[in-house]
Design an enzyme around this catalytic site. Structure first.
Site, mmCIF file in Angstrom:
data_model
loop_
_atom_site.group_PDB
_atom_site.id
_atom_site.type_symbol
_atom_site.label_atom_id
_atom_site.label_comp_id
_atom_site.label_asym_id
_atom_site.label_seq_id
_atom_site.Cartn_x
_atom_site.Cartn_y
_atom_site.Cartn_z
ATOM 1 N N GLY A 61 0.802 -1.207 0.000
ATOM 2 C CA GLY A 61 0.000 0.000 0.000
ATOM 3 C C GLY A 61 0.839 1.263 0.000
ATOM 4 O O GLY A 61 1.350 1.701 -1.036
ATOM 5 N N CYS A 62 0.996 1.845 1.181
ATOM 6 C CA CYS A 62 1.650 3.152 1.275
ATOM 7 C C CYS A 62 3.144 3.098 0.970
ATOM 8 O O CYS A 62 3.703 4.069 0.461
ATOM 9 C CB CYS A 62 1.385 3.757 2.645
ATOM 10 S SG CYS A 62 -0.370 4.096 2.922
#
Length: 212
Positions: A154-155
Site C-alpha cells: 500500500g503506502c
C-alpha cells in the site's frame, strides 16, 4: 510459488529488460512510512503481525540518525468522517483506524520523529501526494531515499513509485517493510525491484549508511 517458479519468473523479467540496477547517490534520506500502532495492536482490524519488521525499522532509524542523514516519518490523520481522504476512504474502510479520536493512528514507540526530523501528515497512500515532502527533500539536495514502513503493498509501494517519479533513487529496505500477507509482501517487493526501485536487505542498507 516454488523456488523454481521464482527463478523462472526472474529470468523471464530479465529477458524482457526489467530490473536494471539503479546506483544510489551520495545524499540519502530515510523515509519511514506510517509506523502506526494499528499494525501491531491485535485489537485493531489492521493488525498485520509485523513486529519483526518494526524491530528492523527501529534499527534502521538508529543507523540513519548515527549517519546524520535527513529523516522523515509519515502518519495518516483523517477527519472523523474520513471525508478528507475521499474515494480512498470509501474504498478502504479500514482507514477508520486513522480517523480523529482513534488511538491506532499513533506512532509506534521508538519510531517517533525528533524535533530535528520532519513529520509528514498525509491523507492518501503516497507520502508525496498533497504534502511538502518533495520540496523538503529537494531543498536538502537529497538524491536517494531509503524507504521503510507499512504496508508493503500500500503506502510503501505508493511512496516508492512517487519517489522514482520525482527523480530520487528509491531503496526499499526489505526487512524494514511489512504486510499482512507474506505472499503479497514478497510479490510487491519483487515487482518494485523490477520496475521502480532497488530492494536491499537491512545489512546492505547499514553498510551504505556507514559510508554516507
Amino acid at each position: 510459488m516454488t523456488l523454481a517458479d521464482r527463478t523462472a519468473q526472474a529470468a523471464d523479467y530479465a529477458r524482457a529488460g526489467f530490473g536494471q540496477e539503479l546506483q544510489p547517490g551520495t545524499r540519502p534520506a530515510l523515509i519511514v512510512v506510517d509506523p502506526a500502532r494499528a499494525y501491531i495492536d491485535p485489537d485493531c482490524p489492521l493488525y498485520a503481525g509485523v513486529e519483526e519488521n518494526v524491530a528492523a525499522m527501529r534499527t534502521l532509524l538508529a543507523d540513519a540518525r548515527a549517519a546524520g542523514i535527513p529523516v522523515v516519518i509519515t502518519e495518516v490523520r483523517l477527519r472523523a468522517d474520513g471525508a478528507d481522504a475521499g474515494v480512498f476512504f470509501r474504498k478502504s474502510g479500514t482507514l477508520v483506524a486513522f480517523c480523529e479520536g482513534s488511538p491506532y493512528g499513533e506512532l509506534i514507540d521508538g519510531l517517533e520523529p525528533t524535533c530535528a526530523e520532519l513529520l509528514v501528515t498525509k491523507k492518501y497512500a503516497s507520502a508525496f501526494f498533497g504534502t511538502s515532502l518533495n520540496s523538503y527533500l529537494t531543498s536538502l539536495g537529497v538524491d536517494t531515499v531509503l524507504i521503510a514502513g507499512l504496508s508493503t503493498s500500500g503506502c510503501v509501494r505508493a511512496t516508492t513509485l512517487d519517489a522514482m517519479q520525482h527523480g530520487y533513487i528509491p531503496i526499499v529496505v526489505e526487512d524494514a517493510v511489512g504486510d499482512r500477507d507474506p505472499a503479497i509482501h514478497h510479490s510487491n517487493l519483487f515487482d518494485m525491484q523490477q520496475k521502480m526501485a532497488e530492494v536491499w536487505p537491512l545489512s546492505r542498507a547499514q553498510s551504505y549508511l556507514a559510508r554516507a
